[in-house]
Design a protein around this motif. Structure first.
Motif, PDB file in Angstrom:
ATOM      1  N   SER A  62       1.006  -1.117   0.080  1.00 26.76           N
ATOM      2  CA  SER A  62      -0.122   0.011   0.003  1.00 26.76           C
ATOM      3  C   SER A  62       0.921   1.166   0.022  1.00 26.76           C
ATOM      4  O   SER A  62       1.506   1.450   0.964  1.00 26.76           O
ATOM      5  CB  SER A  62      -1.070  -0.070   1.145  1.00 26.76           C
ATOM      6  N   LEU A  63       1.047   1.884  -1.157  1.00 31.27           N
ATOM      7  CA  LEU A  63       1.891   2.982  -1.126  1.00 31.27           C
ATOM      8  C   LEU A  63       1.234   4.374  -1.608  1.00 31.27           C
ATOM      9  O   LEU A  63       0.028   4.352  -2.360  1.00 31.27           O
ATOM     10  CB  LEU A  63       2.931   2.831  -2.282  1.00 31.27           C
ATOM     11  N   PRO A  64       1.676   5.474  -1.380  1.00 28.98           N
ATOM     12  CA  PRO A  64       0.956   6.944  -1.837  1.00 28.98           C
ATOM     13  C   PRO A  64       1.356   7.166  -3.313  1.00 28.98           C
ATOM     14  O   PRO A  64       2.273   6.844  -3.759  1.00 28.98           O
ATOM     15  CB  PRO A  64       1.703   7.937  -0.870  1.00 28.98           C
ATOM     16  N   ASP A  65       0.268   7.799  -3.802  1.00 31.62           N
ATOM     17  CA  ASP A  65       0.641   8.286  -4.935  1.00 31.62           C
ATOM     18  C   ASP A  65       1.032   9.634  -5.023  1.00 31.62           C
ATOM     19  O   ASP A  65       1.238  10.045  -3.872  1.00 31.62           O
ATOM     20  CB  ASP A  65      -0.735   8.143  -5.954  1.00 31.62           C
ATOM     21  N   ASP A  67      -0.612  12.319  -5.193  1.00 36.39           N
ATOM     22  CA  ASP A  67      -1.564  13.261  -4.255  1.00 36.39           C
ATOM     23  C   ASP A  67      -1.436  12.875  -2.837  1.00 36.39           C
ATOM     24  O   ASP A  67      -2.152  13.298  -1.982  1.00 36.39           O
ATOM     25  CB  ASP A  67      -3.005  13.174  -4.556  1.00 36.39           C
ATOM     26  N   GLY A  68      -0.781  11.767  -2.378  1.00 36.76           N
ATOM     27  CA  GLY A  68      -0.752  11.139  -1.121  1.00 36.76           C
ATOM     28  C   GLY A  68      -1.653  10.369  -0.930  1.00 36.76           C
ATOM     29  O   GLY A  68      -1.724   9.715   0.505  1.00 36.76           O
ATOM     30  N   ASN A  69      -2.506   9.971  -1.724  1.00 35.05           N
ATOM     31  CA  ASN A  69      -3.257   8.846  -1.279  1.00 35.05           C
ATOM     32  C   ASN A  69      -2.973   7.364  -1.459  1.00 35.05           C
ATOM     33  O   ASN A  69      -2.476   7.069  -2.512  1.00 35.05           O
ATOM     34  CB  ASN A  69      -4.788   9.071  -2.428  1.00 35.05           C
ATOM     35  N   ARG A  70      -3.228   6.589  -0.588  1.00 37.07           N
ATOM     36  CA  ARG A  70      -2.662   5.469  -0.514  1.00 37.07           C
ATOM     37  C   ARG A  70      -3.388   4.189  -1.520  1.00 37.07           C
ATOM     38  O   ARG A  70      -4.530   4.273  -1.557  1.00 37.07           O
ATOM     39  CB  ARG A  70      -2.638   4.702   0.827  1.00 37.07           C
ATOM     40  N   ARG A  71      -2.537   3.659  -2.018  1.00 36.36           N
ATOM     41  CA  ARG A  71      -3.281   2.702  -3.213  1.00 36.36           C
ATOM     42  C   ARG A  71      -2.181   1.238  -3.085  1.00 36.36           C
ATOM     43  O   ARG A  71      -1.050   1.479  -2.764  1.00 36.36           O
ATOM     44  CB  ARG A  71      -3.220   3.215  -4.600  1.00 36.36           C
ATOM     45  N   VAL A  72      -2.997   0.149  -3.225  1.00 35.95           N
ATOM     46  CA  VAL A  72      -2.389  -1.094  -3.232  1.00 35.95           C
ATOM     47  C   VAL A  72      -1.867  -1.381  -4.685  1.00 35.95           C
ATOM     48  O   VAL A  72      -2.448  -1.170  -5.715  1.00 35.95           O
ATOM     49  CB  VAL A  72      -3.226  -2.305  -2.979  1.00 35.95           C
ATOM     50  N   ARG A  73      -0.359  -1.240  -4.693  1.00 31.05           N
ATOM     51  CA  ARG A  73       0.443  -1.681  -5.902  1.00 31.05           C
ATOM     52  C   ARG A  73       1.487  -2.768  -6.102  1.00 31.05           C
ATOM     53  O   ARG A  73       1.896  -3.238  -4.753  1.00 31.05           O
ATOM     54  CB  ARG A  73       1.191  -0.199  -6.230  1.00 31.05           C
ATOM     55  N   ARG A  74       1.661  -3.315  -7.081  1.00 28.81           N
ATOM     56  CA  ARG A  74       2.374  -4.435  -7.341  1.00 28.81           C
ATOM     57  C   ARG A  74       3.864  -3.871  -8.010  1.00 28.81           C
ATOM     58  O   ARG A  74       3.713  -3.353  -8.978  1.00 28.81           O
ATOM     59  CB  ARG A  74       2.109  -5.407  -8.188  1.00 28.81           C
ATOM     60  N   VAL A  75       4.668  -3.752  -7.305  1.00 32.86           N
ATOM     61  CA  VAL A  75       6.081  -3.183  -7.615  1.00 32.86           C
ATOM     62  C   VAL A  75       6.973  -4.313  -8.208  1.00 32.86           C
ATOM     63  O   VAL A  75       7.587  -5.163  -7.213  1.00 32.86           O
ATOM     64  CB  VAL A  75       6.916  -2.601  -6.635  1.00 32.86           C
ATOM     65  N   PRO A  76       7.784  -4.382  -9.143  1.00 35.93           N
ATOM     66  CA  PRO A  76       8.507  -5.218  -9.623  1.00 35.93           C
ATOM     67  C   PRO A  76       9.940  -5.175  -8.951  1.00 35.93           C
ATOM     68  O   PRO A  76      10.345  -4.038  -8.318  1.00 35.93           O
ATOM     69  CB  PRO A  76       9.101  -4.956 -10.996  1.00 35.93           C
ATOM     70  N   LEU A  77      10.403  -6.456  -8.611  1.00 37.39           N
ATOM     71  CA  LEU A  77      11.604  -6.660  -7.670  1.00 37.39           C
ATOM     72  C   LEU A  77      12.699  -6.891  -8.592  1.00 37.39           C
ATOM     73  O   LEU A  77      12.636  -7.588  -9.690  1.00 37.39           O
ATOM     74  CB  LEU A  77      11.392  -7.467  -6.489  1.00 37.39           C
ATOM     75  N   GLU A  78      14.020  -6.791  -8.084  1.00 37.25           N
ATOM     76  CA  GLU A  78      15.219  -7.135  -8.803  1.00 37.25           C
ATOM     77  C   GLU A  78      15.531  -8.666  -8.370  1.00 37.25           C
ATOM     78  O   GLU A  78      16.509  -8.996  -9.242  1.00 37.25           O
ATOM     79  CB  GLU A  78      16.518  -6.272  -8.287  1.00 37.25           C
ATOM     80  N   MET A  93       9.274  -2.521   2.865  1.00 38.48           N
ATOM     81  CA  MET A  93       8.443  -2.306   3.872  1.00 38.48           C
ATOM     82  C   MET A  93       8.793  -1.376   5.030  1.00 38.48           C
ATOM     83  O   MET A  93       8.101  -0.490   5.239  1.00 38.48           O
ATOM     84  CB  MET A  93       7.625  -3.583   4.424  1.00 38.48           C
ATOM     85  N   ILE A  94      10.019  -1.517   5.319  1.00 34.49           N
ATOM     86  CA  ILE A  94      10.834  -0.753   6.323  1.00 34.49           C
ATOM     87  C   ILE A  94      10.773   0.506   5.985  1.00 34.49           C
ATOM     88  O   ILE A  94      10.719   1.584   6.357  1.00 34.49           O
ATOM     89  CB  ILE A  94      12.182  -1.270   6.852  1.00 34.49           C
ATOM     90  N   LYS A  95      11.458   0.770   4.569  1.00 35.56           N
ATOM     91  CA  LYS A  95      11.471   2.111   3.780  1.00 35.56           C
ATOM     92  C   LYS A  95      10.151   2.781   3.912  1.00 35.56           C
ATOM     93  O   LYS A  95      10.148   3.951   3.981  1.00 35.56           O
ATOM     94  CB  LYS A  95      12.095   1.904   2.538  1.00 35.56           C
ATOM     95  N   ARG A  96       9.207   2.025   3.529  1.00 33.69           N
ATOM     96  CA  ARG A  96       7.788   2.638   3.419  1.00 33.69           C
ATOM     97  C   ARG A  96       7.251   3.248   4.702  1.00 33.69           C
ATOM     98  O   ARG A  96       6.918   4.284   4.845  1.00 33.69           O
ATOM     99  CB  ARG A  96       6.746   1.677   2.749  1.00 33.69           C
ATOM    100  N   ASN A  97       7.391   2.572   5.882  1.00 33.42           N
ATOM    101  CA  ASN A  97       7.331   2.896   7.152  1.00 33.42           C
ATOM    102  C   ASN A  97       7.984   3.931   7.718  1.00 33.42           C
ATOM    103  O   ASN A  97       7.481   4.765   8.316  1.00 33.42           O
ATOM    104  CB  ASN A  97       7.304   1.781   8.198  1.00 33.42           C
ATOM    105  N   ASP A  98       9.146   4.292   6.963  1.00 29.33           N
ATOM    106  CA  ASP A  98       9.877   5.365   7.299  1.00 29.33           C
ATOM    107  C   ASP A  98       9.741   6.488   6.249  1.00 29.33           C
ATOM    108  O   ASP A  98      10.421   7.412   6.319  1.00 29.33           O
ATOM    109  CB  ASP A  98      11.605   5.262   7.193  1.00 29.33           C
ATOM    110  N   MET A 104       4.685   6.379  -5.748  1.00 26.19           N
ATOM    111  CA  MET A 104       4.361   5.393  -6.776  1.00 26.19           C
ATOM    112  C   MET A 104       3.818   5.685  -7.961  1.00 26.19           C
ATOM    113  O   MET A 104       2.451   5.425  -8.041  1.00 26.19           O
ATOM    114  CB  MET A 104       4.076   3.874  -6.245  1.00 26.19           C
ATOM    115  N   VAL A 105       4.155   6.783  -8.716  1.00 29.20           N
ATOM    116  CA  VAL A 105       3.435   7.104 -10.073  1.00 29.20           C
ATOM    117  C   VAL A 105       4.451   6.914 -11.184  1.00 29.20           C
ATOM    118  O   VAL A 105       5.465   6.429 -10.920  1.00 29.20           O
ATOM    119  CB  VAL A 105       3.108   8.608  -9.795  1.00 29.20           C
ATOM    120  N   GLN A 106       3.888   6.974 -12.276  1.00 27.42           N
ATOM    121  CA  GLN A 106       5.014   6.857 -13.423  1.00 27.42           C
ATOM    122  C   GLN A 106       6.072   7.630 -13.470  1.00 27.42           C
ATOM    123  O   GLN A 106       5.945   9.106 -13.536  1.00 27.42           O
ATOM    124  CB  GLN A 106       4.318   6.956 -14.755  1.00 27.42           C
TER     125      GLN A 106
END
Length: 400
Positions: A62-65, A67-78, A93-98, A104-106
């Protein structure tokens, strides 16, 4: 089970129809390749928040766009294994919490963001027009290399490839370093705006620039060039005033050309350089008169043809314009005097070197010439002093 039987039956019928039409059969795994699949660890336990599609792992967060609104997104990993993907997910998840993850926009393309960077720097007035013009030229090159690449897709390998391509055109190592510096400036702006977590240019190594020992521009050579300038150019007298001023003040060529008589503070014995904010570091400085500079300015004041510019344009000085360049006269006069190596910037080295040989402390010299490092550059760079000075200094050495 019924679903899979029906699925394979349908694939068989499709394959049969395709064979009848002489077309290749469909891949029975193509549907699974485009679907997100749950990920299980080695003990067949579901790894929450981790998905896989094809050969790529995805983190569901769940990441902010923007505008600051949180949305569930799938982010590719390395990551390329389940264990490493789970570790990468936990770090995200740790970085998101901090609040250390970007929105997470284009991600913008490099060419679009670089243009915004130039417009922003111009609007804020943080750099001179000359500096922005130089940066614009290098940005045009990077646009031709990585222009359509999203900022978060730029890699050190792409940057290194661009530098190799630029080096193939025959540019100097110094120009390559400037080109890399400009790219770093743009990517630093992307970092500040949250488009990047780290600059991909940070690990790209600088080119080694060979150091050249430039001979000290002596006072005898100065007078020789002035004698030649009067012979070979109608702008000779103006050129003599200009090059003597550079040697006595240490000002850069562009700084000196834009000086007006209003910048000369006769009462306090100072010259204000960069009152218009067009210096290299965007700051003005006060240069105290030395005997030669004071005498030269007084001579110029007595012979001036107008009251605005120290160095009026030979063609348009009476219209209120200052000279834009005296390079043609420089080339003619130095060729006539046999001093082809002399540049206008050597006059700045002349001033600093003679200040050092006169025993002036580095911090004071740095203040006069506009260095903000307290004299560190002067102490590190100006070792090309006159041989006579070093020989005299050697005679003072005592071993008790």
């Amino acid at each position: 089970m019924c679903y899979f039987l029906c699925y394979f039956d349908s694939m068989k019928s499709t394959a049969t129809a395709s064979n009848k039409e002489s077309r290749p059969a469909a891949n029975p795994h193509s549907l699974a390749a485009v679907k997100y699949q749950k990920v299980y660890d080695g003990r067949k336990r579901r790894v929450r928040g981790l998905w896989k599609r094809g050969g790529t792992f995805y983190a569901q967060l769940s990441l902010p766009d923007a505008d600051g609104n949180r949305r569930v997104r799938r982010v590719p990993l390395e990551a390329n294994t389940t264990a490493s993907a789970a570790d990468e997910l936990r770090r995200m998840m740790i970085k998101r919490n901090d609040n250390q993850l970007p929105a997470m926009v284009q991600n913008p393309r490099f060419d679009h963001f670089a243009q915004e960077y130039l417009e922003r720097e111009y609007a804020l007035g943080r750099k001179t027009l000359k500096t922005l013009g130089t940066e614009s030229g290098h940005i045009n090159f990077w646009t031709s290399v990585i222009g359509e690449t999203r900022l978060n897709r730029i890699t050190p390998k792409l940057i290194q490839g661009g530098l190799i391509r630029r080096k193939g055109t025959g540019v100097s190592p110094r120009t390559l370093n400037i080109c890399l510096t400009v790219l770093r400036n743009v990517l630093r702006g992307a970092l500040q705006e949250g488009w990047l977590l780290d600059s991909p240019a940070r690990t790209v190594q600088w080119q080694k620039v060979p150091t050249k020992k430039r001979p000290l521009f002596s006072s005898q050579q100065l007078e020789s060039m002035c004698e030649s300038a009067v012979k070979v150019s109608k702008n000779g007298p103006l050129f003599c005033d200009f090059i003597r001023f550079l040697c006595y003040s240490g000002a850069r060529m562009s700084e000196a050309l834009s000086l007006s008589w209003a910048d000369v503070d006769w009462d306090n014995g100072q010259l204000i350089v960069g009152a218009d904010g067009q210096t290299k570091n965007r700051e003005f400085r006060a240069l105290d008169f030395n005997p030669c500079l004071k005498s030269h300015l007084e001579s110029m004041r007595q012979q001036r043809t107008q009251d605005l510019w120290l160095f009026p344009s030979p063609q348009r000085g009476r219209e209120g314009r200052h000279a834009s360049s005296l390079r043609e006269t420089l080339i003619l006069s130095r060729n006539d005097a046999g001093l082809e190596h002399v540049r206008f910037h050597d006059c700045r080295h002349h001033f600093i070197s003679y200040c050092v040989m006169s025993g002036i402390d580095f911090m004071t010299i740095a203040k006069w010439v506009g260095h903000r490092d307290g004299g560190m550059l002067i102490g590190r760079t100006y070792g090309h002093l006159a041989n006579e000075h070093t020989k005299r200094a050697a005679q003072k050495v005592s071993f008790g």
